[in-house]
Scaffold this active site. Sequence first.
Site, PDB file in Angstrom:
ATOM      1  N   SER A  59       0.823  -1.205   0.000  1.00  0.00           N
ATOM      2  CA  SER A  59       0.000   0.000   0.000  1.00  0.00           C
ATOM      3  C   SER A  59       0.861   1.261   0.000  1.00  0.00           C
ATOM      4  O   SER A  59       0.547   2.242  -0.696  1.00  0.00           O
ATOM      5  CB  SER A  59      -0.917  -0.016   1.227  1.00  0.00           C
ATOM      6  OG  SER A  59      -1.678   1.164   1.299  1.00  0.00           O
TER       7      SER A  59
ATOM      8  N   PHE B 265       2.254   2.072  -3.548  1.00  0.00           N
ATOM      9  CA  PHE B 265       1.288   2.662  -4.475  1.00  0.00           C
ATOM     10  C   PHE B 265       0.912   4.080  -4.057  1.00  0.00           C
ATOM     11  O   PHE B 265       0.665   4.937  -4.918  1.00  0.00           O
ATOM     12  CB  PHE B 265       0.057   1.778  -4.574  1.00  0.00           C
ATOM     13  CG  PHE B 265       0.246   0.604  -5.489  1.00  0.00           C
ATOM     14  CD1 PHE B 265       0.163   0.757  -6.861  1.00  0.00           C
ATOM     15  CD2 PHE B 265       0.537  -0.653  -4.992  1.00  0.00           C
ATOM     16  CE1 PHE B 265       0.351  -0.304  -7.711  1.00  0.00           C
ATOM     17  CE2 PHE B 265       0.723  -1.727  -5.831  1.00  0.00           C
ATOM     18  CZ  PHE B 265       0.635  -1.555  -7.205  1.00  0.00           C
ATOM     19  N   HIS B 266       0.849   4.366  -2.754  1.00  0.00           N
ATOM     20  CA  HIS B 266       0.626   5.748  -2.324  1.00  0.00           C
ATOM     21  C   HIS B 266       1.773   6.652  -2.776  1.00  0.00           C
ATOM     22  O   HIS B 266       1.549   7.789  -3.213  1.00  0.00           O
ATOM     23  CB  HIS B 266       0.483   5.807  -0.798  1.00  0.00           C
ATOM     24  CG  HIS B 266      -0.886   5.476  -0.305  1.00  0.00           C
ATOM     25  ND1 HIS B 266      -1.332   4.179  -0.175  1.00  0.00           N
ATOM     26  CD2 HIS B 266      -1.923   6.276   0.079  1.00  0.00           C
ATOM     27  CE1 HIS B 266      -2.574   4.192   0.284  1.00  0.00           C
ATOM     28  NE2 HIS B 266      -2.954   5.438   0.452  1.00  0.00           N
ATOM     29  N   GLU B 267       2.985   6.154  -2.671  1.00  0.00           N
ATOM     30  CA  GLU B 267       4.141   6.941  -3.108  1.00  0.00           C
ATOM     31  C   GLU B 267       4.128   7.161  -4.616  1.00  0.00           C
ATOM     32  O   GLU B 267       4.426   8.264  -5.096  1.00  0.00           O
ATOM     33  CB  GLU B 267       5.428   6.227  -2.684  1.00  0.00           C
ATOM     34  CG  GLU B 267       6.702   6.985  -3.017  1.00  0.00           C
ATOM     35  CD  GLU B 267       6.861   8.257  -2.213  1.00  0.00           C
ATOM     36  OE1 GLU B 267       7.573   9.163  -2.685  1.00  0.00           O
ATOM     37  OE2 GLU B 267       6.271   8.353  -1.111  1.00  0.00           O
TER      38      GLU B 267
ATOM     39  N   ILE C  64       1.668   9.913  -5.719  1.00  0.00           N
ATOM     40  CA  ILE C  64       1.990  11.286  -5.338  1.00  0.00           C
ATOM     41  C   ILE C  64       3.355  11.706  -5.847  1.00  0.00           C
ATOM     42  O   ILE C  64       3.518  12.796  -6.423  1.00  0.00           O
ATOM     43  CB  ILE C  64       1.922  11.444  -3.811  1.00  0.00           C
ATOM     44  CG1 ILE C  64       0.514  11.101  -3.303  1.00  0.00           C
ATOM     45  CG2 ILE C  64       2.294  12.859  -3.399  1.00  0.00           C
ATOM     46  CD1 ILE C  64       0.370  11.138  -1.810  1.00  0.00           C
TER      47      ILE C  64
END
Length: 495
Positions: free
Chosen positions: A417, A420-422, A425
């Site tokens: 997770s 994918f957040h990195e 953004i």
Amino acid sequence: MPHSAAATETTTASSLDNNHNSDINFSIRRRPGAASANDDVLKKNGEIFKGAESDRMDATVKEGDDAVAFEYAYRPSSPAHRRVKESPLSSDAIFKQSHAGLFNLCIVILVAVNSRLIIENLMKYGWLIRGNFWFSSRSLRDWPLMLCCLSLLVFPLAAYVVEKLAQWKRMSEPVVVFFHIIITTTSVLYPVFVILRCDSAVLSGVTLMLLTCVVWLKLVSYAHTNHDLRSLAQSTDKSDASPSSLIMEYNYDVSFRSLAYFMVAPTLCYQPSYPRSECIRKGWVARQVLKLIIFTGVMGFIVEQYINPLVRNSQHPLKGDLLYAIERILKLSVPNLYVWLCMFYCLFHLWLNILAELLRFGDREFYKDWWNAQTTDGYWRMWNMPVHKWMVRHLYFPCLRNGIPKGFAIVLVFFVSAIFHELCIAVPCHIFKLWAFIGIMSQVPLVFITNYLQKKFQNSMVGNMIFWFIFSILGQPMCLLLYYHDVMNRKGRMD
């Protein structure tokens, strides 16, 4: 007088006996402790006497046994206190009843207070929304990202071809797995390459990366599910009485129609068929679309009128005065929280429900009551149900089946997770400072801390307050300031 009163009651009782009204006699004789009988009469006749005047009550009661019983039950000597009760706002009873009225009051107060603040802000600073907020000439330069977005359709088609060849037994299982790894990896690296090569708007890059992550998750689920269905089909062919044949819910059949529906359905977990609703409610869809437009406009107004001026007039939170940084973070936390809640409502409630209604997708549990989360892992289990179901189905339980410890499996879920957040953004911002990655991985110790506090204090509010403070008041504003100043520093060096 006492003697005549006693004689009157005796006469009344004897006359009732003569009329064989055993039920009423029973209620009269039990009068000193007849709580249950009185309650039954109260329930039976409650609707009749709801709006009657006290002095006219006897006239509205229906004739017969019920009238006599009601008249006796509401005598002045009838007990008004029959059992132990808690005050509605006491700690033991506060969660056992509805608080809809208080919720409405909070909404009214929230609207009134924020309306005053909006008017005050407009009078002091004027209209700060730029004319190019919704569309600008720079958006025309993002056509490579648009083409990249359209070209993502190639990867589901390639996955379908691989699965079809596997169904026809033209490929061995290791070759099928190899091709799916190539397809899924390329589906992520290709958009990343396009965004990094093009000087596009951040919003356009974030949109493309979010769509890319959705496509990747769907492709992994498609390949993993079909692999499992093939295994079940092969085990069924070998032995019709095998346990696997008892749990197989679908026949293994690679259908282009099922893949096409899956790619646009509001789910990340593939299966050949889904529960479907009976019809499309067109009026309901129109109302949800109107709400989506309104709340999107509210979200844009808060961003342009409040958040952008705050972050532009702030310093880097890690390079300035500590008290100043805390003041900026707390000041930014309220409008940021409003935007976050609007984003959740627009995406998880309005948009996904609109899509589900148009596709007649039946399972619409896109979120649970995450606002009542008592622990950090409880929040992540309820906040985003499509991603949670994908993680559980294709990552967490496969790790447990392969002998990986539960704690390590949890860390692995947060690690994926965080990546994918990195990507969503850092890639559009062209900055790899790992702020989003660190923010998600820091949830792992919070999981153990909030679980410990929950067990120690046995209070649902402790973990809930910690979650709201760290995640909403502290974490998100801090990440926003960090990325904003890093982006501005990058542009300053480029200029």
